[in-house]
Motif scaffolding. Structure first.
Motif, PDB file in Angstrom:
ATOM      1  N   SER A  82       0.838  -1.203   0.000  1.00  0.00           N
ATOM      2  CA  SER A  82       0.000   0.000   0.000  1.00  0.00           C
ATOM      3  C   SER A  82       0.873   1.253   0.000  1.00  0.00           C
ATOM      4  CB  SER A  82      -0.913  -0.008   1.233  1.00  0.00           C
ATOM      5  OG  SER A  82      -1.674   1.182   1.300  1.00  0.00           O
ATOM      6  N   SER A  85       2.476   1.832  -3.479  1.00  0.00           N
ATOM      7  CA  SER A  85       1.561   2.084  -4.600  1.00  0.00           C
ATOM      8  C   SER A  85       1.454   3.571  -4.906  1.00  0.00           C
ATOM      9  CB  SER A  85       0.167   1.534  -4.274  1.00  0.00           C
ATOM     10  OG  SER A  85       0.187   0.145  -4.088  1.00  0.00           O
ATOM     11  N   LEU A  86       1.566   3.896  -6.180  1.00  0.00           N
ATOM     12  CA  LEU A  86       1.449   5.282  -6.632  1.00  0.00           C
ATOM     13  C   LEU A  86       0.047   5.534  -7.179  1.00  0.00           C
ATOM     14  CD1 LEU A  86       4.839   5.666  -8.538  1.00  0.00           C
ATOM     15  CD2 LEU A  86       4.224   6.750  -6.379  1.00  0.00           C
ATOM     16  N   GLU A  87      -0.653   6.440  -6.554  1.00  0.00           N
ATOM     17  CA  GLU A  87      -1.988   6.819  -7.026  1.00  0.00           C
ATOM     18  C   GLU A  87      -1.848   7.973  -8.015  1.00  0.00           C
ATOM     19  OE1 GLU A  87      -4.856   5.629  -6.751  1.00  0.00           O
ATOM     20  OE2 GLU A  87      -4.831   4.256  -5.027  1.00  0.00           O
ATOM     21  N   SER A  89      -3.158  10.899 -10.531  1.00  0.00           N
ATOM     22  CA  SER A  89      -4.286  11.810 -10.647  1.00  0.00           C
ATOM     23  C   SER A  89      -5.168  11.383 -11.813  1.00  0.00           C
ATOM     24  CB  SER A  89      -3.767  13.234 -10.880  1.00  0.00           C
ATOM     25  OG  SER A  89      -4.806  14.070 -11.343  1.00  0.00           O
ATOM     26  N   LYS A  90      -6.467  11.652 -11.698  1.00  0.00           N
ATOM     27  CA  LYS A  90      -7.389  11.301 -12.789  1.00  0.00           C
ATOM     28  C   LYS A  90      -7.084  12.078 -14.061  1.00  0.00           C
ATOM     29  CE  LYS A  90     -10.944  14.627 -11.331  1.00  0.00           C
ATOM     30  NZ  LYS A  90     -12.361  14.797 -10.914  1.00  0.00           N
ATOM     31  N   GLU A  94      -3.212   7.105 -18.565  1.00  0.00           N
ATOM     32  CA  GLU A  94      -2.860   5.806 -18.009  1.00  0.00           C
ATOM     33  C   GLU A  94      -1.442   5.402 -18.403  1.00  0.00           C
ATOM     34  OE1 GLU A  94      -4.435   1.168 -17.904  1.00  0.00           O
ATOM     35  OE2 GLU A  94      -5.490   2.668 -19.105  1.00  0.00           O
ATOM     36  N   GLY A  97       0.894   7.123 -16.254  1.00  0.00           N
ATOM     37  CA  GLY A  97       0.813   6.623 -14.884  1.00  0.00           C
ATOM     38  C   GLY A  97       1.720   5.441 -14.638  1.00  0.00           C
ATOM     39  N   SER A 342       2.327   1.873 -10.208  1.00  0.00           N
ATOM     40  CA  SER A 342       0.984   2.445 -10.137  1.00  0.00           C
ATOM     41  C   SER A 342       0.095   1.533  -9.309  1.00  0.00           C
ATOM     42  CB  SER A 342       0.399   2.625 -11.533  1.00  0.00           C
ATOM     43  OG  SER A 342       0.118   1.378 -12.134  1.00  0.00           O
ATOM     44  N   ALA A 343      -0.873   2.127  -8.599  1.00  0.00           N
ATOM     45  CA  ALA A 343      -1.769   1.336  -7.751  1.00  0.00           C
ATOM     46  C   ALA A 343      -2.500   0.277  -8.568  1.00  0.00           C
ATOM     47  CB  ALA A 343      -2.760   2.259  -7.044  1.00  0.00           C
ATOM     48  N   ALA A 344      -2.924   0.659  -9.780  1.00  0.00           N
ATOM     49  CA  ALA A 344      -3.650  -0.290 -10.629  1.00  0.00           C
ATOM     50  C   ALA A 344      -2.747  -1.439 -11.059  1.00  0.00           C
ATOM     51  CB  ALA A 344      -4.207   0.420 -11.858  1.00  0.00           C
ATOM     52  N   GLN A 347      -2.090  -3.759  -8.035  1.00  0.00           N
ATOM     53  CA  GLN A 347      -3.268  -4.562  -7.715  1.00  0.00           C
ATOM     54  C   GLN A 347      -3.457  -5.686  -8.727  1.00  0.00           C
ATOM     55  OE1 GLN A 347      -5.072  -4.508  -5.044  1.00  0.00           O
ATOM     56  NE2 GLN A 347      -6.572  -6.039  -5.696  1.00  0.00           N
TER      57      GLN A 347
END
Length: 375
Positions: A82, A85-87, A89-90, A94, A97, A342-344, A347
């Motif tokens: 956690s 993980s890099l969140e 920005s919207k 992608e 990211g 990246s968080a995605a 995961q």
């Protein structure tokens, strides 16, 4: 229904280095620890006999051994990843990211700020943030007192020697009181990351010499005939990949080829070793009872320990059958997975590693009689 208790089970775990690919290990180790809980509930004693690792594998290994129990190890791994993980920005594309780690990973490394010293730099980043991350996520008191053998490797830059930092005495090697610096030394991959100094000696990533420390895990297994042994090896790298499109992808591909092939070579060599051991056993059986002196008996006993190589279980990210059965894409969805924090991305790799390991290890443990067959 609880099964009748059988032989106790020893599990060895080998974790490769591979940057953000270590999230696959996070998922796989979580599945393994859950299945070990199931084995224990079924009435079969099970023990994690050794965890060896390099680079990100050393960091994952430290969370596992530096924990009070298996549940605590799972929590520590989840918390670690956690933090890593890099969140994005919207508003960030992608594709961009996936490369955010080039600007640093909080809790791991950050860009150097001393630009005035650029011409004397020997690395691009500063890894001091990882020291605190390790202190926060690893119980080093538990790690150093654990009955589980913990071994991580690093390369002495000046001598070129591969050095092992271990929490147990082993042959001529004395145990090391493991601290954050030993784990960080194992993950100091040049040229992005700087060397790590331990007691005045500077170290680089152990994966430069050997990214899959099998032998150290094998050495930890007992010699008892009343024990079943399983050695689990994570292989994070794919053999096939499309041609690189830029210098970053060239670097990623070089890393894949450099770090991924040794484990496959070791597994292939294992078949040859086991054929030799079969021959040794056959010859020993043909010798009249009482003819072997103690020295030969001891040598025979040591040789037989290497039979454990026949029980290597590869959780291989280049196994298309395994990947397809687990419902995981057989081709990488992105070419920059090595550096995609990246968080995605994390995961996705966690879920993939969990599915692959859960499926393969469940089948293995059922076939070996550690668990009742599912219907």
């Amino acid at each position: 229904m609880q099964q009748a208790a059988g032989k106790s089970v020893e599990v060895g775990l080998v974790l490769q280095g591979g940057g953000a690919l270590g999230a696959y290990e996070y998922g796989a180790v979580t599945a393994l620890l859950e299945l070990m809980d199931e084995i224990e509930r079924s009435g079969r004693p099970v023990r994690l006999i050794a965890v060896t690792g390099v680079s990100i594998g050393a960091i994952n290994a430290a969370c596992v051994v530096g924990a009070t129990d298996r549940a605590d190890a799972r929590k520590r791994l989840a918390s670690l990843w956690s933090v890593l993980s890099l969140e994005a920005s919207k508003y960030v594309w992608e594709s961009v990211g996936h490369d955010l780690a080039l600007f640093g990973v909080p809790g791991f490394y950050e860009p150097r700020r001393d630009v005035w010293n650029f011409f004397t730099w020997t690395s691009l980043y500063d890894t001091h943030p990882m020291v605190k991350t390790l202190e926060d996520h690893v119980d080093f008191t538990a790690l150093n007192s654990s009955s589980t053998a913990f071994v991580v490797t690093a390369v002495d830059i000046e001598s070129g020697k591969l050095v092992r930092f271990r929490n147990h005495d082993h042959k001529e090697d004395a145990r090391t009181k493991i601290g954050p610096e030993h784990v960080l030394a194992s993950g100091s991959l040049p040229p992005p990351l700087p060397a790590t100094a331990v007691k005045g000696t500077s170290y680089w990533d152990g994966g430069l010499v050997d990214n899959t420390p099998l032998g150290d895990a094998i050495d930890a297994f007992s010699t008892s005939e009343d024990v079943e042994r399983v050695l689990i090896v994570m292989n994070l790298f794919r053999k096939q990949r499309a041609l690189p499109r830029n210098m970053l992808e060239v670097n990623d591909r070089v890393s894949e080829l450099r770090f991924g092939n040794r484990a496959r070579q070791d597994s292939a060599n294992a078949d040859t070793i086991n054929e030799l051991l079969k021959t040794i056993d056959q010859l020993a059986a043909a010798v009249p009872v009482g003819s072997l002196d103690q020295r030969l008996k001891d040598s025979l006993s040591k040789a037989r320990r290497f039979k454990v190589l026949a029980a290597i279980t590869n959780i291989d990210l280049d196994d298309p059958v395994l990947m397809a059965r687990a419902g995981v894409a057989t081709t990488s969805p992105d070419p920059n997975a090595f550096r995609d924090f990246s968080a995605a991305g994390i995961q996705r790799r966690y879920e993939g590693g969990y599915k692959i390991a859960q499926m393969k290890l469940q089948q293995l443990f059922e076939e070996r009689g550690f668990l009742a067959r599912s219907h």
